[in-house]
Structure formats: structure tokens, C-alpha cells
Design a protein around this motif. Structure first.
Motif, PDB file in Angstrom:
ATOM      1  N   LEU A  66     104.961-101.083 104.797  1.00 17.62           N
ATOM      2  CA  LEU A  66     105.019-101.056 103.333  1.00 17.62           C
ATOM      3  C   LEU A  66     103.642-101.241 102.717  1.00 17.62           C
ATOM      4  CD1 LEU A  66     108.221-103.165 102.527  1.00 17.62           C
ATOM      5  CD2 LEU A  66     107.832-100.783 101.865  1.00 17.62           C
ATOM      6  N   CYS A  67     102.885-102.209 103.231  1.00 17.05           N
ATOM      7  CA  CYS A  67     101.573-102.500 102.647  1.00 17.05           C
ATOM      8  C   CYS A  67     100.629-101.318 102.796  1.00 17.05           C
ATOM      9  CB  CYS A  67     100.974-103.750 103.292  1.00 17.05           C
ATOM     10  SG  CYS A  67     101.871-105.272 102.919  1.00 17.05           S
ATOM     11  N   ARG A  68     100.546-100.761 103.992  1.00 18.54           N
ATOM     12  CA  ARG A  68      99.627 -99.639 104.214  1.00 18.54           C
ATOM     13  C   ARG A  68     100.020 -98.420 103.383  1.00 18.54           C
ATOM     14  NH1 ARG A  68      99.536-101.446 109.773  1.00 18.54           N
ATOM     15  NH2 ARG A  68      97.457-102.216 110.274  1.00 18.54           N
ATOM     16  N   TRP A  69     101.298 -98.124 103.384  1.00 12.73           N
ATOM     17  CA  TRP A  69     101.759 -96.919 102.700  1.00 12.73           C
ATOM     18  C   TRP A  69     101.633 -97.085 101.188  1.00 12.73           C
ATOM     19  CZ3 TRP A  69     106.734 -94.121 104.825  1.00 12.73           C
ATOM     20  CH2 TRP A  69     106.709 -92.777 104.453  1.00 12.73           C
ATOM     21  N   ALA A  70     101.992 -98.260 100.670  1.00 15.36           N
ATOM     22  CA  ALA A  70     101.844 -98.512  99.235  1.00 15.36           C
ATOM     23  C   ALA A  70     100.384 -98.413  98.809  1.00 15.36           C
ATOM     24  CB  ALA A  70     102.417 -99.881  98.879  1.00 15.36           C
ATOM     25  N   LYS A  71      99.499 -98.936  99.653  1.00 18.23           N
ATOM     26  CA  LYS A  71      98.065 -98.837  99.349  1.00 18.23           C
ATOM     27  C   LYS A  71      97.621 -97.381  99.299  1.00 18.23           C
ATOM     28  CE  LYS A  71      94.178-100.979  98.545  1.00 18.23           C
ATOM     29  NZ  LYS A  71      94.036-101.774  97.308  1.00 18.23           N
ATOM     30  N   ALA A  72      98.119 -96.582 100.240  1.00 14.54           N
ATOM     31  CA  ALA A  72      97.772 -95.159 100.254  1.00 14.54           C
ATOM     32  C   ALA A  72      98.314 -94.434  99.026  1.00 14.54           C
ATOM     33  CB  ALA A  72      98.315 -94.505 101.523  1.00 14.54           C
ATOM     34  N   LEU A  73      99.409 -94.952  98.447  1.00 18.74           N
ATOM     35  CA  LEU A  73      99.980 -94.359  97.239  1.00 18.74           C
ATOM     36  C   LEU A  73      99.271 -94.834  95.970  1.00 18.74           C
ATOM     37  CD1 LEU A  73     103.764 -94.621  98.196  1.00 18.74           C
ATOM     38  CD2 LEU A  73     102.396 -92.520  98.054  1.00 18.74           C
ATOM     39  N   GLY A  74      98.278 -95.699  96.122  1.00 17.99           N
ATOM     40  CA  GLY A  74      97.470 -96.121  94.989  1.00 17.99           C
ATOM     41  C   GLY A  74      97.857 -97.442  94.367  1.00 17.99           C
ATOM     42  N   ALA A  75      98.735 -98.197  95.037  1.00 16.52           N
ATOM     43  CA  ALA A  75      99.190 -99.465  94.475  1.00 16.52           C
ATOM     44  C   ALA A  75      98.189-100.584  94.731  1.00 16.52           C
ATOM     45  CB  ALA A  75     100.549 -99.840  95.065  1.00 16.52           C
ATOM     46  N   TYR A  76      98.263-101.616  93.890  1.00 19.48           N
ATOM     47  CA  TYR A  76      97.608-102.899  94.127  1.00 19.48           C
ATOM     48  C   TYR A  76      98.622-103.733  94.892  1.00 19.48           C
ATOM     49  CZ  TYR A  76      95.495-107.478  93.008  1.00 19.48           C
ATOM     50  OH  TYR A  76      94.948-108.740  93.072  1.00 19.48           O
ATOM     51  N   VAL A  77      98.288-104.092  96.139  1.00 18.67           N
ATOM     52  CA  VAL A  77      99.273-104.663  97.053  1.00 18.67           C
ATOM     53  C   VAL A  77      99.021-106.148  97.265  1.00 18.67           C
ATOM     54  CG1 VAL A  77     100.336-104.494  99.331  1.00 18.67           C
ATOM     55  CG2 VAL A  77      99.480-102.429  98.206  1.00 18.67           C
ATOM     56  N   VAL A  78     100.048-106.940  97.002  1.00 20.80           N
ATOM     57  CA  VAL A  78     100.020-108.381  97.229  1.00 20.80           C
ATOM     58  C   VAL A  78     101.070-108.701  98.283  1.00 20.80           C
ATOM     59  CG1 VAL A  78     100.323-110.655  96.192  1.00 20.80           C
ATOM     60  CG2 VAL A  78      99.289-108.791  94.863  1.00 20.80           C
ATOM     61  N   GLY A  79     100.692-109.476  99.287  1.00 23.37           N
ATOM     62  CA  GLY A  79     101.627-109.807 100.348  1.00 23.37           C
ATOM     63  C   GLY A  79     101.781-111.304 100.516  1.00 23.37           C
ATOM     64  N   THR A  80     102.935-111.720 101.035  1.00 26.41           N
ATOM     65  CA  THR A  80     103.112-113.097 101.458  1.00 26.41           C
ATOM     66  C   THR A  80     103.471-113.099 102.935  1.00 26.41           C
ATOM     67  OG1 THR A  80     105.512-113.312 101.077  1.00 26.41           O
ATOM     68  CG2 THR A  80     104.047-113.653  99.181  1.00 26.41           C
ATOM     69  N   ALA A  81     103.112-114.184 103.604  1.00 29.91           N
ATOM     70  CA  ALA A  81     103.410-114.350 105.022  1.00 29.91           C
ATOM     71  C   ALA A  81     103.498-115.845 105.312  1.00 29.91           C
ATOM     72  CB  ALA A  81     102.345-113.680 105.888  1.00 29.91           C
ATOM     73  N   GLY A  82     103.977-116.183 106.527  1.00 29.74           N
ATOM     74  CA  GLY A  82     104.316-117.556 106.816  1.00 29.74           C
ATOM     75  C   GLY A  82     103.260-118.399 107.488  1.00 29.74           C
ATOM     76  N   SER A  83     102.016-117.947 107.535  1.00 31.24           N
ATOM     77  CA  SER A  83     100.935-118.748 108.108  1.00 31.24           C
ATOM     78  C   SER A  83      99.604-118.131 107.709  1.00 31.24           C
ATOM     79  CB  SER A  83     101.039-118.790 109.641  1.00 31.24           C
ATOM     80  OG  SER A  83     100.753-117.520 110.201  1.00 31.24           O
ATOM     81  N   VAL A  84      98.544-118.898 107.918  1.00 33.00           N
ATOM     82  CA  VAL A  84      97.201-118.385 107.633  1.00 33.00           C
ATOM     83  C   VAL A  84      96.910-117.164 108.500  1.00 33.00           C
ATOM     84  CG1 VAL A  84      94.742-118.920 107.766  1.00 33.00           C
ATOM     85  CG2 VAL A  84      96.336-120.627 106.867  1.00 33.00           C
ATOM     86  N   GLU A  85      97.315-117.254 109.775  1.00 35.09           N
ATOM     87  CA  GLU A  85      97.060-116.142 110.696  1.00 35.09           C
ATOM     88  C   GLU A  85      97.804-114.883 110.262  1.00 35.09           C
ATOM     89  OE1 GLU A  85      96.154-119.962 112.440  1.00 35.09           O
ATOM     90  OE2 GLU A  85      98.048-119.203 111.581  1.00 35.09           O
ATOM     91  N   LYS A  86      99.054-115.060 109.839  1.00 35.65           N
ATOM     92  CA  LYS A  86      99.822-113.901 109.410  1.00 35.65           C
ATOM     93  C   LYS A  86      99.280-113.318 108.110  1.00 35.65           C
ATOM     94  CE  LYS A  86     104.131-114.883 111.827  1.00 35.65           C
ATOM     95  NZ  LYS A  86     105.599-115.041 111.722  1.00 35.65           N
ATOM     96  N   CYS A  87      98.682-114.153 107.278  1.00 36.51           N
ATOM     97  CA  CYS A  87      98.031-113.632 106.078  1.00 36.51           C
ATOM     98  C   CYS A  87      96.856-112.733 106.440  1.00 36.51           C
ATOM     99  CB  CYS A  87      97.589-114.780 105.172  1.00 36.51           C
ATOM    100  SG  CYS A  87      98.947-115.562 104.269  1.00 36.51           S
ATOM    101  N   GLU A  88      96.136-113.088 107.503  1.00 35.18           N
ATOM    102  CA  GLU A  88      95.044-112.228 107.965  1.00 35.18           C
ATOM    103  C   GLU A  88      95.584-110.885 108.420  1.00 35.18           C
ATOM    104  OE1 GLU A  88      91.780-112.563 107.757  1.00 35.18           O
ATOM    105  OE2 GLU A  88      92.144-114.421 106.637  1.00 35.18           O
TER     106      GLU A  88
END
Length: 326
Positions: free
Chosen positions: A158-180
Motif C-alpha cells: 500500500l505504501c509503495r503503490w500509494a506513493k507512486a500514485l502521488g500520495a503523501y503517505v503516513v504509516g504506523t507500525a508496532g516498533s522503532v524497527e518496523k517504522c524503519e
């Protein structure tokens, strides 16, 4: 008659209810193809079905997608031939197997530049992202898209494809490592939702901007906050429940939160017939060819260790996709 090794369940419960059994496989019937499977995809719906969250008639197989090679075809099969590399999803439960008969109309030929492992890890998740980004909400340049579980298999797509479609992408994840991992998958901002006041942190990072559309596969732990993070007239999409089902709400709450829209869609109706499946798959394969969708395989397990794969998924101990190898 030949035999297949297959995972079966006779009761709902923990991963220990899964058993590796030997099954007799008949010759393919009319409109069927016999597929020797080389890679089987894991999806979180498998956990819901094994545990009884989404009950099934028992005993039952598990799994919705796989890739492999056609070994035989039954009468009235068109467009699929012996030796073809194929993938499928939504061909009936039972993908956790080494060999099975599949309705030929459910099979998608794998392009030469894509490996079996990529196809098995991408088709279900990729078609999920495809309908979310193209149909549930047609993402366009300038949209702010919020993706929960952005380090997961569907989340990264979702993040990669949304970015390719021109979106500003914000994500959440369950750890610092997963945020990376989420940032590497294209997130402009990635927030650890296990931290206190994470929603306030997210809004601080976005300058107070809220999302045009929120894609929420976490459910119970994030849903109510998702409503707070959607912009006025925004859309909140619940398409999974990794932390448990989203809590019930009164419809009036959507008005109070900003005249929001709320939906709970599924990949299966969007790909219910052969024409839709092939068209949506073509869109997905084009995105893969363009580099907008990539397969990030976190871990592979032998089919016999399917229980360990489920434990790892439930513990959220992996990033990216999980594969079972027959």
C-alpha cells in the motif's frame, strides 16, 4: 490418483490444531487444472479462520493463494496448459498443500519476469492493495494516506503503490524497527503506535494535517483513533482485525468526528469472476513491472512448519510476507 501433503484442521484453536495429512488427489475434473505447488502464500485471514474468529465448516484446509506448475488439465479447460506457471487466490480453501486441483478460471498465468515466490507472496496482498487504492478510494496526487501496520505484507505494498500514485503517505507500525521498514517502503512519516500519545505525535509530524483515507487492518487497537485522524469528509477503511475486531460504534459518531465515511470491504467480491480477476491482476503485474510493487519476503517456512509461521505472525515477529514451501 496421486497424493498431496496438506495442512488440515479438525478443531479451532491455537496453531497446534494444524495437522499435516496425506490426501488423495483425483484426476482434474471438467474446467479444473492440477497444480503442483512450489510456494504458498500466508495471509492473516488464515489465522482468523484457524482460530475460529471466522468460523469454517470442519474439518477444513487452510490457505487462499499459491503458485506452481500445471501438471494436468481436465476437459473444457481453455487458456491454461500443462507446464504453465500459474498463481491463484480465492480458489477455495486448501492452498496449504503440495498438490491440488484448482478451477482453471481462478488461475492467473505468471509473467516470465516474476518468480513463483513473488507471485505467491504478492497476488492476494497485491490484489488487496489494488482494490483499496483504486476502487475503495481512488488515490490521487495530493491525497494524504494513512496506512496502519505499514511494515506488514499488505502495508508495504500500500505504501509503495500509494506513493507512486502521488500520495503523501503516513504509516504506523508496532516498533522503532518496523517504522524503519515503513519508511523504506515509501512512508513520508512513520509512527510507532505502541508509544503513548502516538496520535498526537503523528499530527505533530504532519503539521496537523489529517488523512484523506485511513487504511486500517489492525482493528481494535487503532480504529477509534483512526476516526480522529481522518480529515473532515474523509474515509476510514477497516479491512482487517490483527488486534481484534474493531469496536462497534453509533453511526452518529461519524458525524461528530467530521462527517466521515466508514467501510469494511473485502478482496473477494472485487475478484469474484474471471474477467475481474484477470483485469485486476494485469493492473497489479503492471505495477510490479514498473517497480511500484515489490515482494518483501520476511520469512519462509516448510509447509510442515505452518504452525510456526502462524505463531510468528500472531506475535508480529516478522516484517513483510511469509511463505510456506511445500
Amino acid at each position: 490418483m496421486t497424493t498431496s501433503q496438506a495442512i488440515r484442521i479438525h478443531a479451532f484453536g491455537s496453531p497446534d490444531v494444524m495437522r499435516l495429512e496425506t490426501m488423495d488427489i483425483p484426476e482434474p475434473g471438467p474446467a479444473e487444472a492440477l497444480v503442483r505447488q512450489t510456494a504458498v502464500g500466508f495471509n492473516y485471514i488464515d489465522v482468523y479462520q484457524r482460530s475460529g474468529t471466522y468460523p469454517l465448516p470442519l474439518p477444513s484446509g487452510l490457505g487462499h493463494e499459491a503458485a506452481g506448475v500445471v501438471e494436468a488439465v481436465g476437459p473444457d479447460v481453455e487458456g491454461i496448459a500443462v507446464g504453465d506457471r500459474v498463481a491463484y487466490m480465492n480458489a477455495g480453501l486448501g492452498a496449504y498443500a503440495s498438490l491440488r486441483n484448482v478451477e482453471a478460471a481462478k488461475l492467473v498465468p505468471i509473467p516470465g519476469e516474476i518468480t513463483d515466490e513473488q507471485a505467491a507472496s504478492l497476488l492476494f496482498k497485491g490484489l488487496t492493495a489494488q482494490y483499496l487504492l483504486k476502487k475503495t478510494h481512488a488515490v490521487k496526487p495530493g491525497d494524504m494516506v494513512l496506512v496502519h501496520a505499514a511494515a506488514g505484507g499488505v502495508g508495504q505494498i500500500l505504501c509503495r503503490w500509494a506513493k507512486a500514485l502521488g500520495a503523501y503517505v503516513v504509516g504506523t507500525a508496532g516498533s522503532v524497527e518496523k517504522c524503519e521498514v515503513a519508511r523504506a517502503a515509501g512512508c513520508d512519516v512513520a509512527i510507532d503506535y505502541k508509544q503513548p500519545n502516538w496520535a498526537e505525535t503523528l499530527l505533530r509530524e504532519t503539521g496537523g494535517r489529517k488523512a484523506t483515507v485511513v487504511y486500517d487492518s489492525v482493528g481494535r487497537d487503532t480504529f477509534l483513533t483512526s476516526l480522529d485522524l481522518a480529515a473532515p469528509f474523509g474515509l476510514v477503511v477497516i479491512y482487517g482485525a490483527a488486534s481484534g475486531p474493531a469496536p462497534a460504534i453509533e453511526p452518529e459518531l461519524l458525524n461528530k468526528k467530521g462527517n466521515l465515511f466508514l467501510t469494511r470491504p473485502s478482496v473477494f467480491p472485487h475478484n469474484a469472476d474471471a474477467a475481474s480477476l484477470r483485469a485486476n491482476s494485469a493492473d497489479l503485474f503492471a505495477a510490479i513491472a514498473a517497480g511500484h510493487v515489490r515482494s518483501e519476503i520476511g520469512r519462509s517456512f516448510p509447509l510442515s512448519e505452518a504452525a510456526d509461521a502462524h505463531r510468528a505472525a500472531e506475535a508480529r515477529a516478522t516484517t513483510g510476507a511469509i511463505l510456506l514451501i511445500p
